[in-house]
Design a protein around this motif. Structure first.
Motif, short mmCIF file in Angstrom:
data_model
loop_
_atom_site.label_atom_id
_atom_site.label_comp_id
_atom_site.label_asym_id
_atom_site.label_seq_id
_atom_site.Cartn_x
_atom_site.Cartn_y
_atom_site.Cartn_z
N ALA A 27 0.75 -1.18 0.15
CA ALA A 27 -0.01 -0.05 -0.13
C ALA A 27 0.83 1.25 0.01
O ALA A 27 0.55 2.26 -0.77
N TRP A 28 2.04 1.31 0.95
CA TRP A 28 2.77 2.54 1.00
C TRP A 28 3.46 2.49 -0.40
O TRP A 28 3.90 3.78 -0.80
N ASN A 29 3.87 1.44 -0.91
CA ASN A 29 4.63 1.46 -2.10
C ASN A 29 3.65 2.03 -3.52
O ASN A 29 3.92 3.01 -4.32
N GLY A 30 2.56 1.48 -3.41
CA GLY A 30 1.59 2.08 -4.49
C GLY A 30 1.27 3.62 -4.25
O GLY A 30 1.20 4.38 -5.03
N THR A 35 1.45 11.39 -6.72
CA THR A 35 1.99 12.64 -6.14
C THR A 35 0.54 13.33 -5.61
O THR A 35 0.60 14.36 -4.74
N ASP A 36 -0.50 13.05 -6.15
CA ASP A 36 -1.70 13.90 -5.77
C ASP A 36 -2.11 12.98 -4.53
O ASP A 36 -2.39 11.64 -4.64
N LEU A 37 -2.43 13.80 -3.49
CA LEU A 37 -3.03 13.22 -2.08
C LEU A 37 -4.30 12.49 -2.08
O LEU A 37 -4.29 11.32 -1.46
N ARG A 38 -5.07 12.94 -3.03
CA ARG A 38 -6.63 12.18 -3.15
C ARG A 38 -6.27 10.94 -4.02
O ARG A 38 -7.13 9.93 -3.70
#
Length: 154
Positions: A27-30, A35-38
């Motif tokens: 999940a963190w890798n994806g 760059t977009d927070l949403r």
């Protein structure tokens, strides 16, 4: 069969924790590639919730398995202690009538009786002594059964 289930019970929690950590890492890798927070939220929410759930569930299973193993060890030790006590005690225990009661008397709280006296019959814990030991303990002969041909003092 039981050994296999114990081995599986020890390995399954580790697998679940590993899968949970892998899910969090993916999940963190994806999310890190965006760059977009949403756009990062779906990765973080789905992967992190699944990962944390697997880690918590796996940890709970580890604790449960550890408690079961401890209980099993304690039960085994308790069984060994009970067996040792039974071997040491043999057939003689509190309330057990000796096979040969010739010359013995049953000790009461203040007096002593013949083994068949109705005042001590049916008691769970009866101590058997010689008449001399009973007199040494300051016990008086029973007025009902009059052990050893003695008369009880009034």
């Amino acid at each position: 069969m039981e050994r296999r289930s114990r081995q599986f019970g020890a390995v399954l929690p580790l697998i679940l924790v590993g899968l949970g950590l892998l899910s969090i890492g993916l999940a963190w890798n994806g999310a890190s590639g965006l760059t977009d927070l949403r756009a990062q939220f779906p990765y973080l929410l789905s992967g992190s919730f699944l990962g944390i759930s697997l880690v918590v569930f796996g940890s709970a299973l580890m604790l449960t398995q550890s408690a079961r193993a401890d209980r099993l060890r304690l039960e085994t030790k308790l069984d060994q202690v009970v067996d040792a006590i039974e071997r040491a005690a043999g057939d003689v225990g509190p309330g057990a009538i000796p096979s040969d009661v010739t010359g013995l008397v049953a000790a009461g709280s203040a007096s002593y009786h013949i083994p068949g006296c109705r005042l001590v019959e049916g008691r769970e814990s009866v101590e058997y002594l010689t008449p001399a030991e009973a007199r040494d303990r300051q016990l008086t002969p029973c007025r009902v059964c009059k052990p050893a041909g003695e008369t009880a003092s009034l």
